[in-house]
Design an enzyme around this catalytic site. Sequence first.
Site, PDB file in Angstrom:
ATOM      1  N   CYS A   1      -0.066  -9.326  -2.667  1.00 41.87           N
ATOM      2  CA  CYS A   1      -0.337  -8.242  -3.606  1.00 41.87           C
ATOM      3  C   CYS A   1       0.657  -8.274  -4.766  1.00 41.87           C
ATOM      4  CB  CYS A   1      -0.271  -6.896  -2.872  1.00 41.87           C
ATOM      5  SG  CYS A   1      -0.849  -5.504  -3.872  1.00 41.87           S
ATOM      6  N   CYS A   2       1.939  -8.460  -4.449  1.00 42.52           N
ATOM      7  CA  CYS A   2       2.955  -8.560  -5.499  1.00 42.52           C
ATOM      8  C   CYS A   2       2.711  -9.763  -6.399  1.00 42.52           C
ATOM      9  CB  CYS A   2       4.351  -8.664  -4.877  1.00 42.52           C
ATOM     10  SG  CYS A   2       4.990  -7.132  -4.167  1.00 42.52           S
TER      11      CYS A   2
ATOM     12  N   CYS B   1       4.110   1.489  -1.789  1.00 43.13           N
ATOM     13  CA  CYS B   1       5.151   0.652  -1.182  1.00 43.13           C
ATOM     14  C   CYS B   1       6.566   1.191  -1.406  1.00 43.13           C
ATOM     15  CB  CYS B   1       5.059  -0.768  -1.727  1.00 43.13           C
ATOM     16  SG  CYS B   1       3.446  -1.550  -1.471  1.00 43.13           S
TER      17      CYS B   1
ATOM     18  N   CYS C   1      10.027  -8.104  -4.705  1.00 40.73           N
ATOM     19  CA  CYS C   1       8.632  -8.366  -5.010  1.00 40.73           C
ATOM     20  C   CYS C   1       8.389  -9.847  -5.280  1.00 40.73           C
ATOM     21  CB  CYS C   1       8.176  -7.531  -6.207  1.00 40.73           C
ATOM     22  SG  CYS C   1       9.038  -7.936  -7.744  1.00 40.73           S
TER      23      CYS C   1
ATOM     24  N   CYS D   1       5.813   0.474  -6.820  1.00 37.99           N
ATOM     25  CA  CYS D   1       4.461   0.982  -6.676  1.00 37.99           C
ATOM     26  C   CYS D   1       4.443   2.115  -5.639  1.00 37.99           C
ATOM     27  CB  CYS D   1       3.518  -0.137  -6.237  1.00 37.99           C
ATOM     28  SG  CYS D   1       3.341  -1.450  -7.480  1.00 37.99           S
TER      29      CYS D   1
END
Length: 241
Positions: free
Chosen positions: A125-126, A211, A234, A208
Amino acid sequence: MIEQRILYDNFTDDPFKNQRFTDETKGALPVLQWAYETYGDSVVYACSFGAEGIVLVDLIAKVQPEATIVFLDTGVHFKETYELIEKVKIKYPSLNIQLKKPKLTLEEQAKKYGPELWKTEPDLCCFLRKIRPLEEVLYGVPAWISGLRREQSPSRKNTDFVNKDERFKSIKICPLIHWTWEDVWSYIRQNELPYNILHDQGYPSIGCAPCTLPVTDPNNQRAGRWAGFNKTECGLHTPAN
């Protein structure tokens, strides 16, 4: 005196390695002045708009009022972060503040990788929402600025003012390496700078929303990031595998 323009391909060491700054910014302002004198308008500041980010925005505005500042807009940041960005735009109208979005929308990402990817594969995702967009921003850019501080975490304790960035094949300039958390907040208060109100609610490091959690241990400022995973970065500040 630094004569050669330092680039990724000719980098040997931090030119400020043995320099002891005595100014009140602990070298941040002189390093920023050098950065903009050396690289001009091609320098990009990748800002997360955390406390360190606000300090750097103010310092950069003193050196280069029309500097380019990029925020990696993952689409899942706290509303307080977006509200802060709007305040900063008003306070520094000359700055070129850009919100860089990933190519994949959240809906497209969910269809391809499953919903709430940050819960199952946070590294991926990062990569999709932060690393790849910054790769696009920094493509062909000789140098960029980051708000890393040595005090933040063990992985950052050896950061220099000027670094060879293996991730983005660029030069990474970190003006705040010698600043403490107390230094950051002293500067914010003395200069009456806007900041993310989540800092007042136990969030020293703000990423985010899905997270990021509040932190109870003041000695581990990044403990609230990716809680439950063996992950503290990240990937923007770690070499590519």
